[in-house]
Design an enzyme around this catalytic site. Structure first.
Site, PDB file in Angstrom:
ATOM      1  N   ASN A 175      42.005  42.337  38.944  1.00 11.84           N
ATOM      2  CA  ASN A 175      43.435  42.119  39.165  1.00 11.84           C
ATOM      3  C   ASN A 175      43.734  40.639  38.957  1.00 11.84           C
ATOM      4  O   ASN A 175      43.443  39.815  39.816  1.00 11.84           O
ATOM      5  CB  ASN A 175      43.825  42.558  40.576  1.00 11.84           C
ATOM      6  N   LEU A 217      37.835  43.857  41.366  1.00 13.19           N
ATOM      7  CA  LEU A 217      37.918  42.442  41.715  1.00 13.19           C
ATOM      8  C   LEU A 217      39.349  42.130  42.120  1.00 13.19           C
ATOM      9  O   LEU A 217      40.250  42.100  41.276  1.00 13.19           O
ATOM     10  CB  LEU A 217      37.512  41.570  40.529  1.00 13.19           C
ATOM     11  N   ASP A 218      39.559  41.914  43.406  1.00 15.94           N
ATOM     12  CA  ASP A 218      40.907  41.639  43.914  1.00 15.94           C
ATOM     13  C   ASP A 218      40.902  40.362  44.745  1.00 15.94           C
ATOM     14  O   ASP A 218      41.577  40.265  45.757  1.00 15.94           O
ATOM     15  CB  ASP A 218      41.397  42.826  44.751  1.00 15.94           C
ATOM     16  N   ALA A 219      40.104  39.385  44.309  1.00 18.59           N
ATOM     17  CA  ALA A 219      39.991  38.121  45.043  1.00 18.59           C
ATOM     18  C   ALA A 219      40.764  37.001  44.367  1.00 18.59           C
ATOM     19  O   ALA A 219      40.673  35.860  44.774  1.00 18.59           O
ATOM     20  CB  ALA A 219      38.517  37.725  45.160  1.00 18.59           C
ATOM     21  N   VAL A 273      35.917  43.759  45.795  1.00 19.60           N
ATOM     22  CA  VAL A 273      35.593  42.360  46.057  1.00 19.60           C
ATOM     23  C   VAL A 273      36.901  41.666  46.425  1.00 19.60           C
ATOM     24  O   VAL A 273      37.756  41.437  45.578  1.00 19.60           O
ATOM     25  CB  VAL A 273      34.943  41.696  44.833  1.00 19.60           C
TER      26      VAL A 273
END
Length: 528
Positions: free
Chosen positions: A397, A363-365, A295
């Protein structure tokens, strides 16, 4: 039967002035967000400050203009108002970045840090535009109530046009200097329309001179420090400023002035920053990973490495900004493969609409100053859990401190994930109470996995990368009693992140030799 033709006429000079003032003021308000974002982010504090300063400046302009209108309202004074506004906009285009960076150093509480820049850059032109409506109402004459209502209705219509045109046309297609040029020229055009038919002599010269100043300012593009390196590509997207910069052999994607993804141009599968190495840690907490969802795409660093390292894994990527996907494809290289699927959508919206399940969701948003709160809440974590297989793993993250005053967002998110997942672990990437990337890993299995067991699995399993150094930062059972659980109804993410504002952001360069990380690999990365 005779029909009487409907009356038609061109707008009067006061009507034109009011309409254009609405267009320009609202356009400047949206432009302010783009100019301020690289330094102050897009938080509620930044936008609250923008709205507050614009309303205050307009109100003061209405007040002062209304008091003076009966005595000195004239078409020539309206011309001066528009030309002064346009000239100030030229200054904003030319010196805006310098002012933003300088005021960012003021000893102001972080919630109010953007107010000096907003006030200096946008207070004066907005104040001047506040004069237009009362002057135009006086010049229009007629019944006071009817005239005032007509004038302010036209101004509101102009604001609506300015909002939609700037949002849906100017921002997606033009750079910040070009947007400033368009808005400044709209004020110049209004000055010319109000001055007509006397647009000759000194008045015409003034109009032409201000227009030229705007063109020069837009051509120069701003005075002040820029991102170090060779700019390969830059654009304004519907969501953010995007820039691709080469510095040596490293290519970096900057979003709103902050580095988001980096790639070694000699070896696209090498980890440039250590935090992306942690993306492989979930492979030690589950087995038979066949499908992974990222993401947040950015430069597709993580997705590309997964695609190349694990030939049996299918990688799905959800990225909300189509311009980011296009830039990643052109300048970073998205693998053209049946195992790489790109979805242009919001992360939560995609998870709500898909029936597919995953072994791993990354989750890297998140960014240091701008976190989409809808990806942080209990409700979202439950949705992510529902889209994971029975032994699936979620990795987030985060950018925060693992302890100390700047740890509030991290600990709140940790506690929120604990509401849904039986086990939550975390891996700070730099150590110490500094702002850094923290990889938070949540599993659907309730069995506790110790650091020793993870290290043993790292030695036994062939996951293509040695994580012994990274696993040494293992943490669990974080204190969360003094921070809120984030929900859709209450997720004060901006308040929690406020403690990280102004803190040094430490990012770790990857050590691909397989040796344990050392302090020598730690580099400050507030700006590059």
């Amino acid at each position: 039967m005779s029909q009487r033709a409907l009356p038609s006429r061109l707008p009067t000079r006061p009507e034109t002035a009011v309409f254009v003032s609405g267009v320009t003021s609202m356009g400047l308000e949206i432009l302010a967000g783009r100019i301020l974002a690289p330094e102050f982010g897009n938080s509620i504090y930044t936008w609250g400050g923008i709205i507050g300063v614009f309303l205050a400046a307009l109100s003061l302009g209405y007040h002062r203009g209304g008091r003076r209108a009966s005595a000195n309202a004239s078409h020539s004074r309206l011309v001066w108002v528009f030309l002064a506004t346009a000239l100030y906009v030229a200054g904003v285009v030319l010196f805006g970045d310098m002012v933003v960076r300088a005021t960012g150093l003021f000893p102001v509480p972080s919630q109010f840090a953007s107010l000096p820049a907003i006030t200096l850059l946008f207070g004066p032109p907005t104040y001047l535009l506040g004069y237009v409506s009362p002057y135009a109402a006086e010049l229009a004459g007629g019944d006071v109530g009817a005239t005032a209502g007509h004038v302010y209705a036209l101004g509101t219509i102009g604001s609506i046009v300015g909002a939609f045109a700037t949002t849906y046309v100017l921002v997606p297609t033009l750079s910040v200097p070009q947007i400033g040029l368009v808005l400044g020229l709209s004020a110049v055009a209004a000055a010319a329309a109000v001055a007509a038919p006397d647009l000759i002599g000194a008045t015409g010269l003034r109009v032409g001179s201000v227009a030229l100043a705007l063109v020069v300012a837009a051509a120069v593009g701003g005075v002040g420090p820029a991102v170090a390196g060779d700019s390969v590509y830059s654009t304004q997207t519907a969501y953010q400023e995007l820039r691709v910069v080469d510095r040596g052999d490293t290519r970096t994607m900057y979003l709103d002035g902050q580095p988001h993804s980096a790639m070694d141009r000699r070896d696209a599968t090498r980890h440039v920053f250590d935090y992306t190495r942690y993306f492989h840690a979930p492979l030690l907490l589950t087995e038979d990973v066949d499908r992974v969802l990222f993401v947040g795409g950015g430069g597709f660093t993580g997705p590309r490495i997964f695609h190349e390292m694990y030939p049996n894994v299918t990688v799905d990527v959800v990225e909300i900004d189509p311009a980011v996907v296009d830039a990643a494809d052109q300048y970073f290289g998205i693998p053209a493969s049946e195992r790489m699927n790109v979805h242009v959508d919001g992360g939560r919206q995609y998870l709500e609409s898909t029936n597919r399940t995953y072994d791993l969701i990354v989750l890297d948003a998140y960014r240091k100053d701008s976190v989409p709160f809808q990806l942080t809440t209990v409700e979202f974590m439950q949705l992510a859990s529902d889209r994971l297989d029975d032994d699936g793993v979620l990795l987030a993250n985060l950018i925060a401190a693992p302890s100390g005053p700047a740890s509030e967002f991290y600990r709140a998110e940790y506690g929120t994930m604990e509401q849904v997942f039986p086990r939550v672990y975390s891996f700070p990437t730099a150590g110490g109470p500094v702002v850094q990337n923290i990889e938070v890993v949540a599993t659907k299995r309730s069995t506790l996995v110790t650091e020793a067991e993870l290290q043993a699995r790292n030695e036994r399993r062939d996951i293509g990368i040695d994580l012994s150094g990274e696993l040494s930062s293992y943490r669990r059972d974080e204190p969360t009693q003094d921070v809120p659980v984030l929900t859709d109804d209450r997720a004060p993410v901006d308040t929690l992140l406020d403690t990280t504002v102004g803190q040094r952001y430490v990012r770790v360069r990857a050590n691909e030799s397989g040796a344990t990380r050392s302090n020598a690999t730690v580099t400050a990365a507030v700006e590059e």
